[in-house]
Design a protein around this motif. Structure first.
Motif, PDB file in Angstrom:
ATOM      1  N   SER A  45     -18.083  -2.867  16.011  1.00 42.80           N
ATOM      2  CA  SER A  45     -17.511  -2.219  14.836  1.00 42.80           C
ATOM      3  C   SER A  45     -17.759  -3.072  13.596  1.00 42.80           C
ATOM      4  N   SER A  46     -18.086  -2.410  12.503  1.00 44.44           N
ATOM      5  CA  SER A  46     -18.286  -3.112  11.229  1.00 44.44           C
ATOM      6  C   SER A  46     -16.982  -3.296  10.459  1.00 44.44           C
ATOM      7  N   ARG A  47     -15.881  -2.822  11.045  1.00 44.35           N
ATOM      8  CA  ARG A  47     -14.591  -2.950  10.376  1.00 44.35           C
ATOM      9  C   ARG A  47     -14.164  -4.416  10.335  1.00 44.35           C
ATOM     10  N   PRO A  48     -13.710  -4.900   9.199  1.00 37.91           N
ATOM     11  CA  PRO A  48     -13.293  -6.304   9.107  1.00 37.91           C
ATOM     12  C   PRO A  48     -12.063  -6.589   9.959  1.00 37.91           C
ATOM     13  N   HIS A  49     -11.917  -7.854  10.387  1.00 35.63           N
ATOM     14  CA  HIS A  49     -10.761  -8.234  11.193  1.00 35.63           C
ATOM     15  C   HIS A  49      -9.471  -8.112  10.390  1.00 35.63           C
ATOM     16  N   THR A  50      -9.531  -8.419   9.124  1.00 31.81           N
ATOM     17  CA  THR A  50      -8.368  -8.293   8.247  1.00 31.81           C
ATOM     18  C   THR A  50      -8.776  -7.578   6.967  1.00 31.81           C
ATOM     19  N   SER A  51      -7.822  -6.880   6.350  1.00 32.04           N
ATOM     20  CA  SER A  51      -8.059  -6.175   5.074  1.00 32.04           C
ATOM     21  C   SER A  51      -6.956  -6.572   4.097  1.00 32.04           C
ATOM     22  N   PRO A  52      -7.089  -7.746   3.496  1.00 31.89           N
ATOM     23  CA  PRO A  52      -6.002  -8.247   2.640  1.00 31.89           C
ATOM     24  C   PRO A  52      -5.729  -7.382   1.415  1.00 31.89           C
ATOM     25  N   ARG A  53      -6.712  -6.551   0.998  1.00 27.61           N
ATOM     26  CA  ARG A  53      -6.521  -5.736  -0.206  1.00 27.61           C
ATOM     27  C   ARG A  53      -6.146  -4.295   0.125  1.00 27.61           C
ATOM     28  N   ARG A  54      -5.899  -4.021   1.394  1.00 31.14           N
ATOM     29  CA  ARG A  54      -5.509  -2.662   1.772  1.00 31.14           C
ATOM     30  C   ARG A  54      -4.139  -2.340   1.195  1.00 31.14           C
ATOM     31  N   THR A  57       1.708  -0.779   3.573  1.00 29.02           N
ATOM     32  CA  THR A  57       2.245   0.333   4.362  1.00 29.02           C
ATOM     33  C   THR A  57       3.357   1.060   3.625  1.00 29.02           C
ATOM     34  N   ARG A  58       4.213   0.323   2.935  1.00 25.44           N
ATOM     35  CA  ARG A  58       5.329   0.940   2.207  1.00 25.44           C
ATOM     36  C   ARG A  58       4.800   1.884   1.124  1.00 25.44           C
ATOM     37  N   THR A  59       3.741   1.475   0.430  1.00 20.45           N
ATOM     38  CA  THR A  59       3.149   2.332  -0.614  1.00 20.45           C
ATOM     39  C   THR A  59       2.510   3.567   0.008  1.00 20.45           C
ATOM     40  N   GLU A  60       1.847   3.379   1.140  1.00 18.28           N
ATOM     41  CA  GLU A  60       1.245   4.525   1.817  1.00 18.28           C
ATOM     42  C   GLU A  60       2.305   5.549   2.204  1.00 18.28           C
ATOM     43  N   ARG A  61       3.443   5.072   2.683  1.00 19.10           N
ATOM     44  CA  ARG A  61       4.524   5.994   3.063  1.00 19.10           C
ATOM     45  C   ARG A  61       5.052   6.756   1.858  1.00 19.10           C
ATOM     46  N   ARG A  62       5.144   6.083   0.708  1.00 22.32           N
ATOM     47  CA  ARG A  62       5.604   6.773  -0.507  1.00 22.32           C
ATOM     48  C   ARG A  62       4.608   7.847  -0.929  1.00 22.32           C
ATOM     49  N   ILE A  63       3.316   7.543  -0.830  1.00 17.05           N
ATOM     50  CA  ILE A  63       2.288   8.527  -1.186  1.00 17.05           C
ATOM     51  C   ILE A  63       2.391   9.760  -0.288  1.00 17.05           C
ATOM     52  N   LEU A  83      -0.149   4.234  -9.618  1.00 16.66           N
ATOM     53  CA  LEU A  83      -1.283   3.791  -8.825  1.00 16.66           C
ATOM     54  C   LEU A  83      -2.571   4.351  -9.421  1.00 16.66           C
ATOM     55  N   VAL A  84      -3.682   3.996  -8.832  1.00 16.53           N
ATOM     56  CA  VAL A  84      -4.977   4.535  -9.233  1.00 16.53           C
ATOM     57  C   VAL A  84      -5.274   5.783  -8.388  1.00 16.53           C
ATOM     58  N   PRO A  85      -5.734   6.882  -8.988  1.00 20.19           N
ATOM     59  CA  PRO A  85      -5.993   8.111  -8.201  1.00 20.19           C
ATOM     60  C   PRO A  85      -6.909   7.887  -7.005  1.00 20.19           C
ATOM     61  N   SER A  86      -7.926   7.024  -7.160  1.00 20.98           N
ATOM     62  CA  SER A  86      -8.837   6.785  -6.034  1.00 20.98           C
ATOM     63  C   SER A  86      -8.112   6.142  -4.857  1.00 20.98           C
ATOM     64  N   THR A  87      -7.121   5.306  -5.141  1.00 25.23           N
ATOM     65  CA  THR A  87      -6.331   4.692  -4.061  1.00 25.23           C
ATOM     66  C   THR A  87      -5.530   5.753  -3.320  1.00 25.23           C
ATOM     67  N   VAL A  88      -4.892   6.642  -4.067  1.00 25.43           N
ATOM     68  CA  VAL A  88      -4.117   7.723  -3.455  1.00 25.43           C
ATOM     69  C   VAL A  88      -5.024   8.607  -2.617  1.00 25.43           C
ATOM     70  N   HIS A  89      -6.200   8.925  -3.161  1.00 28.66           N
ATOM     71  CA  HIS A  89      -7.138   9.779  -2.426  1.00 28.66           C
ATOM     72  C   HIS A  89      -7.548   9.131  -1.114  1.00 28.66           C
ATOM     73  N   ARG A  90      -7.813   7.823  -1.119  1.00 25.41           N
ATOM     74  CA  ARG A  90      -8.206   7.138   0.121  1.00 25.41           C
ATOM     75  C   ARG A  90      -7.098   7.186   1.161  1.00 25.41           C
ATOM     76  N   VAL A  91      -5.842   7.032   0.717  1.00 30.06           N
ATOM     77  CA  VAL A  91      -4.720   7.069   1.655  1.00 30.06           C
ATOM     78  C   VAL A  91      -4.587   8.466   2.265  1.00 30.06           C
TER      79      VAL A  91
END
Length: 302
Positions: A45-54, A57-63, A83-91
Motif C-alpha cells: 500500500s502507498s498509504r503513509p504509516h501516519t497522517s499528521p495533517r489529517r 476525528t472530532r472535526t470530521e464528526r462535526r462535518i 474550514l476550507v471547502p476542499s477539506t469538507v469535501h474530502r471528509v
C-alpha cells in the motif's frame, strides 16, 4: 527482474532497461528481494504509516453531523465550521456520503434508482411549461433590459411528453394548454407511437394535475387495458425519468441557442427529438440511444 540482479548478477542499468523502469526502482526491488525473497515482491500500500495533517476525528464528526441534519453542501458546512471547502469535501467523500442530488431533501434518504425490465412496463407522462420567445428574440438576443420589455404577454408553451422507463424512448408534442382534451388527445397519439414501435404499454405514471384526474383520462387508459398510477404529492422525483428528460430538453433544445422567435424554436424541435431518440447517447444506456432498446422503431421520427 530481482532474480536477474541478485541471482544472475545483471548490472542494475541493464535490468532497468530490460524491464523498462528507472535504475532507482530496480535498486529498490533488488534490495527488497535480498531481504525478504519472493514474499517481499508483493504489492504494498502507498498509504503513509501516519497522517499528521489529517483532519481531526472530532472535526470530521462535526462535518458529518451538519451534513446529516441540515443537508448542506461543502461550501456552507465549511463556512459554518470555519474550514476550507476542499477539506469538507474530502471528509464527505472519505465516508461515502451521497451527493445532495442523490438525496430526498425532505427525508435525507438516498433516492432509489430503478429501471423497468422491459419496454412498455411503465411509461412516464408529464407536462413542461417553458416561456414563449417573443418575436425578434428574448433577452439572449436583445440583452436583459430590452428582453424584459418584449417578454410581457408572450405566454407559455405546454410540452406534453411520454418517456418509456426501460428504453427512455420519448414521444413529445408542443401544445397551447394542459386541458383534459389536449392531454387525452396527446396520449392517444403517444400510445399509437409506442404501439407502432412494438411496445405494449402496461402502466402509465403521471403527476396529479387536473387533466390526469379527469374521467376522460381514466376512461381512455382503461379502454386500452392500461393501469394508471399517480405520483405522491410533492414528490416529483417519483416521475424521475420524464423529469430528467425535461431538463435535457431545456438544456439542449429550448435554451440551447438564441432563437429569434417562438416559431423558430418550435421548428427545431422535431429534429432535436429525433436526435435524442436515435443518435444521442444516454449514460444510463451505456452510451447508446433509446432506439437501441426498442424492438421495432422505424428510422424516422414523425
Amino acid at each position: 527482474m530481482d532474480a536477474c540482479v541478485v541471482d544472475d548478477n545483471w548490472p542494475l542499468r541493464r535490468a532497468a532497461e530490460r524491464f523498462q523502469v528507472s535504475v532507482s526502482t530496480a535498486q529498490r526491488w533488488a534490495d527488497r528481494y535480498r531481504l525478504y525473497g519472493e514474499a517481499g515482491m508483493t504489492n504494498r500500500s502507498s498509504r503513509p504509516h501516519t497522517s499528521p495533517r489529517r483532519t481531526p476525528t472530532r472535526t470530521e464528526r462535526r462535518i458529518i453531523k451538519v451534513r446529516v441534519l441540515r443537508r448542506w453542501g461543502p461550501a456552507r458546512i465549511a463556512h459554518l465550521l470555519r474550514l476550507v471547502p476542499s477539506t469538507v469535501h474530502r471528509v464527505l467523500t472519505r465516508y461515502g456520503l451521497a451527493r445532495l442530488t442523490h438525496l430526498d431533501r425532505a427525508t435525507g434518504l438516498v433516492i432509489r434508482r430503478y429501471e423497468r425490465a422491459r419496454p412498455g412496463e411503465l411509461v412516464h407522462v408529464d407536462i413542461k411549461k417553458p416561456g414563449n420567445i417573443p418575436d425578434g428574440g428574448g433577452h439572449k438576443v436583445l440583452g436583459r433590459q430590452k428582453g424584459r420589455k418584449t417578454r410581457a404577454g408572450a405566454g407559455y408553451s405546454y410540452l406534453h411528453t411520454a418517456v418509456d422507463d426501460h428504453s427512455r424512448l420519448a414521444y413529445s408534442q408542443i401544445h397551447t394548454d394542459e386541458k383534459k382534451e389536449t392531454a387525452t388527445g396527446f396520449w392517444a397519439r403517444a400510445h399509437a407511437y409506442f404501439t407502432q414501435a412494438g411496445i405494449t404499454v402496461e402502466r402509465v405514471l403521471t403527476g396529479n394535475g387536473a387533466c390526469y384526474r379527469s374521467r376522460d383520462w381514466r376512461d381512455l387508459l382503461a379502454a386500452a387495458g392500461i393501469t394508471h398510477k399517480r405520483t405522491r404529492p410533492y414528490r416529483p422525483q417519483t416521475n424521475g425519468k420524464v423529469e430528467r428528460f425535461n431538463r435535457t430538453l431545456l438544456d439542449e433544445w429550448a435554451y440551447a441557442r438564441p432563437y429569434r422567435s417562438e416559431q423558430e424554436r418550435r421548428d427545431a424541435f422535431p429534429q432535436w427529438l429525433h436526435t435524442y431518440n436515435h443518435h444521442r447517447g444516454h449514460t444510463a444506456l451505456k452510451g447508446q440511444p433509446p432506439t437501441s432498446r426498442v424492438p421495432n422503431l422505424t428510422g424516422q421520427y414523425t
